[in-house]
Design an enzyme around this catalytic site. Structure first.
Site, mmCIF file in Angstrom:
data_model
loop_
_atom_site.group_PDB
_atom_site.id
_atom_site.type_symbol
_atom_site.label_atom_id
_atom_site.label_comp_id
_atom_site.label_asym_id
_atom_site.label_seq_id
_atom_site.Cartn_x
_atom_site.Cartn_y
_atom_site.Cartn_z
ATOM 1 C CB SER A 90 -0.957 -0.029 1.256
ATOM 2 O OG SER A 90 -1.631 -1.187 1.284
ATOM 3 C CB THR A 92 5.404 -0.130 3.180
ATOM 4 O OG1 THR A 92 4.243 -0.992 3.084
ATOM 5 C CG2 THR A 92 5.479 -0.290 4.809
ATOM 6 C CD1 TRP A 94 6.787 8.146 -1.225
ATOM 7 C CD2 TRP A 94 4.859 7.687 -1.692
ATOM 8 N NE1 TRP A 94 6.294 9.412 -1.827
ATOM 9 C CE2 TRP A 94 5.018 9.144 -2.281
ATOM 10 C CE3 TRP A 94 3.411 7.459 -1.776
ATOM 11 C CZ2 TRP A 94 3.895 10.049 -2.573
ATOM 12 C CZ3 TRP A 94 2.483 8.048 -2.564
ATOM 13 C CH2 TRP A 94 2.821 9.569 -2.919
ATOM 14 C CG HIS A 153 2.936 -5.260 6.454
ATOM 15 N ND1 HIS A 153 2.719 -4.021 5.879
ATOM 16 C CD2 HIS A 153 3.934 -6.019 5.796
ATOM 17 C CE1 HIS A 153 3.646 -3.992 4.845
ATOM 18 N NE2 HIS A 153 4.478 -5.205 4.798
ATOM 19 N NE ARG A 173 -1.246 1.484 -4.842
ATOM 20 C CZ ARG A 173 0.110 1.040 -5.605
ATOM 21 N NH1 ARG A 173 0.725 -0.122 -4.961
ATOM 22 N NH2 ARG A 173 0.257 1.332 -6.750
ATOM 23 C CB SER A 181 1.185 -3.590 -5.867
ATOM 24 O OG SER A 181 2.584 -3.481 -5.439
ATOM 25 N NE ARG A 314 3.934 -3.430 -10.113
ATOM 26 C CZ ARG A 314 3.077 -3.188 -10.715
ATOM 27 N NH1 ARG A 314 3.012 -3.420 -12.119
ATOM 28 N NH2 ARG A 314 1.859 -2.311 -10.510
ATOM 29 C CE LYS A 315 3.322 -1.082 -15.294
ATOM 30 N NZ LYS A 315 2.130 -1.299 -15.819
#
Ligand code: PAP
Length: 355
Positions: A90, A92, A94, A153, A173, A181, A314-315
């Protein structure tokens, strides 16, 4: 003796403090009893690449169940400590980077190479609490600097009473993007682990989708995870700050201001004027972090619970689900989300696609 977690000093200090033979034997006994209890829990073996066990109404990866039990009994954070909580994938990474850069902005320059975020992964700067308790040793967290930021988590209902004395930042998210993801992450971890290289058949997305929808996923049910913290943020807004990934993407600067304020280190007028908030947002941006050598490492190990650093980047887009889920799947997840969140005041509006 147990191995040590993948974390840099000062975190390794909590395993280095003097331990007597008695301490070692006590920890052995504690973890043996947790493992015995774990073996009695319901298990799902069809969630790749690791088993999940139903512990206090949540599906926890088997290897994390004893650490969760240890956290419940032995985690005693100080009121100054900060907990960053997410359902896996979700944001983490960042949130960890942003919080770390904000809290330590007076100790390290934001652009020069002395900033730990340039040479260590966000996960090494803000280690996962579960990993502290993963090594069959009760860590001495009192030796850590105050405040320390921990990521976790753990669902709200699984947190020990003691954790509620520190401030909690929760980031969630859209479940469609979270699920997509998660699938990519699990697949890349399987592929990067040498023992699976020759056997992996690719990730079974339909099977995972079926399980995720039914609530069986890493630290799931997803919706119960989100609701636990959402409700607590309404009850105690001064203790739980609730963020959504999509909103943070839209306006990272304002969210960072709120984060600084909540963590007890608000940005001063002078910092605002000097563009410090924008600098931190830039430092922690997906594009910037992904390009750092330290975050490009492709080696991982399922056995050691060490995913490749690159799998956390990833993206970093909102709405990428559209490339992987059928409309039917998306509608199904949306329907479940609407039903579960109905009346809570929380919603995940349909995420628009970012090309
Ligand atoms: P974790 O729960 O295993 O720690 P977490 O960091 O929560 O993983 O999630 C990874 C996701 O955050 C990835 O999303 P994606 O698969 O849809 O791309 C990753 O790309 C994204 N991410 C990582 N760093 C950032 C960042 N700085 N800004 C925005 N998104 C990011």
């Amino acid at each position: 003796m147990a191995s040590q977690p993948d974390c840099a000093p000062p975190f390794s200090q909590c395993f280095l403090s003097a331990r007597t033979q008695q301490d070692i034997e006590r920890d052995e006994q504690i973890y043996n009893s947790y493992e015995k209890l774990t073996s009695q829990l319901p298990i799902r073996r069809d969630w790749s690449p690791f088993d999940l066990q139903l512990f206090q109404s949540f599906w926890i990866p088997t290897k994390f169940v004893p650490p969760c039990m240890a956290i419940q009994a032995h985690f005693n954070p100080r009121p100054s400590d900060i907990l960053l909580v997410t359902s896996p994938k979700s944001g983490t990474t960042w949130l960890s980077a942003l919080s770390f850069a904000t809290l330590h902005r007076h100790s390290f320059s934001l652009s020069l190479s002395d900033n730990p975020l340039l040479t260590r992964t966000p996960r090494q700067c803000v280690p996962l609490l579960e990993n502290f308790f993963f090594h069959r040793t009760i860590p001495n967290l009192n030796v850590l600097p105050s405040p320390t930021i921990f990521a976790t988590h753990l669902p709200f209902s699984l947190l020990p009473e003691s954790a509620l004395r520190c401030r909690i930042v929760y980031l969630c998210r859209d479940p469609k993007d979270t699920f997509v993801s998660l699938c990519h992450f699990l697949e890349s971890w399987m592929i990067s682990s040498t023992e699976h290289k020759s056997t992996t058949q690719g990730f079974d997305l339909s099977k995972a989708f079926q399980m995720f929808s039914q609530g069986t996923s890493t630290f799931g049910p997803f919706w119960d995870h989100v609701l636990g913290y959402w409700k607590e943020s309404l009850r105690s807004p001064e203790m739980v700050l609730f963020f959504r990934y999509e909103e943070m993407m839209e306006d990272p600067v304002n969210h960072l201001r709120r984060l600084g304020q909540f963590m007890g280190c608000p940005f001063s007028m002078e910092e605002e004027r000097d563009g410090v908030v924008e600098d931190i947002v830039k430092l922690c941006s997906f594009d910037n972090l992904r390009e750092l050598e330290v975050n490009k490492d492709n080696k991982g190990s399922l056995e050691e619970k060490r995913p490749p650093a690159s799998s956390f980047f990833r993206k970093g887009k909102v709405g990428d689900w559209v490339n992987y889920l059928s409309m039917e799947m998306a509608e199904k997840l949306d329907a479940i989300t609407n039903e579960k969140l109905h009346g809570s005041g929380l919603s995940f509006e349909s995420s628009s696609v970012v090309p």
